[in-house]
Motif scaffolding. Sequence first.
Motif, PDB file in Angstrom:
ATOM      1  N   VAL A  66       0.817  -1.206   0.000  1.00 55.33           N
ATOM      2  CA  VAL A  66       0.000   0.000   0.000  1.00 55.33           C
ATOM      3  C   VAL A  66       0.857   1.266   0.000  1.00 55.33           C
ATOM      4  N   GLY A  67       2.057   1.208   0.552  1.00 58.36           N
ATOM      5  CA  GLY A  67       2.939   2.369   0.544  1.00 58.36           C
ATOM      6  C   GLY A  67       3.278   2.840  -0.859  1.00 58.36           C
ATOM      7  N   SER A  68       3.169   1.949  -1.851  1.00 63.25           N
ATOM      8  CA  SER A  68       3.433   2.320  -3.249  1.00 63.25           C
ATOM      9  C   SER A  68       2.178   2.781  -3.983  1.00 63.25           C
ATOM     10  N   LEU A  69       1.014   2.626  -3.349  1.00 66.09           N
ATOM     11  CA  LEU A  69      -0.226   2.913  -4.064  1.00 66.09           C
ATOM     12  C   LEU A  69      -0.369   4.392  -4.415  1.00 66.09           C
ATOM     13  N   VAL A  70       0.133   5.285  -3.576  1.00 66.40           N
ATOM     14  CA  VAL A  70       0.021   6.709  -3.904  1.00 66.40           C
ATOM     15  C   VAL A  70       0.802   7.023  -5.177  1.00 66.40           C
ATOM     16  N   GLN A  71       1.943   6.324  -5.389  1.00 66.77           N
ATOM     17  CA  GLN A  71       2.714   6.552  -6.617  1.00 66.77           C
ATOM     18  C   GLN A  71       1.957   6.022  -7.832  1.00 66.77           C
ATOM     19  N   ILE A  72       1.344   4.844  -7.672  1.00 63.53           N
ATOM     20  CA  ILE A  72       0.568   4.285  -8.782  1.00 63.53           C
ATOM     21  C   ILE A  72      -0.606   5.201  -9.115  1.00 63.53           C
TER      22      ILE A  72
END
Length: 413
Positions: free
Chosen positions: A55-61
Amino acid sequence: MTQNAPPYTSSLLRLLSERGYVHQVTDAHGLDALAAKQIVPGYIGFDATAPSLHVGSLVQIMMLRRLQQAGHKPIVLMGGGTTKVGDPSGKDESRKMLTSADIAANIASIRTVFEKLLTFGDGPTDAVMVDNDTWLSALGYVELLRTVGPHFTINRMMTFDSVKLRLEREQPLTFLEFNYMILQAYDFRELALTAGCRLQMGGSDQWGNIVNGIELTRRMESVEVYGLTTPLLTTADGAKMGKTAAGAVWLNEDALPAWDFWQYWRNVDDRDVGRFLRLFTDLPLDEIARLEALGGSEINAAKVVLANEVTKLVRGAEAAAAAEATAAATFAGGGVGADLPSLACPDGSIALIDALIGLGFAASRGEAKRLIAGGGARVEGHSVTDEAHVIAFQGAEIRVSSGKKKHGVLRPA
């Protein structure tokens, strides 16, 4: 370097700003003018250290999704080459070395999530996925030193947080990792040349690496490129996004069941609801404003909306509907939803300690005993504090809970 300075003329920066993605922009006015007059290809890099991002990468996606929604072209850069090196940013120790086969398998698994959130194809604003191993592994060492080396000074490299923090903590920083920022800078230059890329985005911890890439591209190619970072994403209580006591909140279904993914969003802090709706859903801003203004227990309705919307995007509408139905059956109706973790008990009975471990609520007997002693273990909604308790079946399923938010089902075999 400038901070974001609304009002913007481009739909891209207006969208990113209104939804809370913008922390720093290298040249906000220049990027705004460019995005207002042409399609801007922009990229974010993702290393392939595991079969799933969390989830920590979801903002980038989601930033790449916003880029496409605003009429621009997302480039998903998979770090097949840089994964072999390891980004020292925010790390206390070196990464485990992965084989090329491991990395390729991870990239194939990670791609499945991007395909749900972006439209891929050959059109001018269709997303593409590229792998930096294509060019990095083809570079000769001496060639890299002669071509790129003159544009970096050790003095400057030592000032970046990714290096400085490791040294201040007296933790080893290998020469391999020290080269990561050079390779990431080279990526921007390569994408500017081969894909017309004009923008790199990333988290605030990537600011130094992004600036390096901008400067290298300008010096070597005389091309004007831009960088944009998001704020450091933490929850209202200061915890790192995507980390829980039970571990990482993975995006891929085979790494984390949809029910657990849905529950993560349903259980966010009240103070995070509005911000997360803006960042992680496509709901209109006026609807988000209405939801985050709900008071008291009504905010739980907004959390259900958040959980449904994010789960729809990442896991699909069926997964979201099933998770909500499970929640309704479990919490409102006192039943046992189909998506709950379950454990078959062929002997007609099971010790509570073994049930807690089998359902994944405790990692060891000691942890299970502490959960029971603290009053956190429940059988059919009733607290059980006897660590020797044995659950016996009488033909029906039995619900076992850890606290108020984690539930599982014991089934007679």
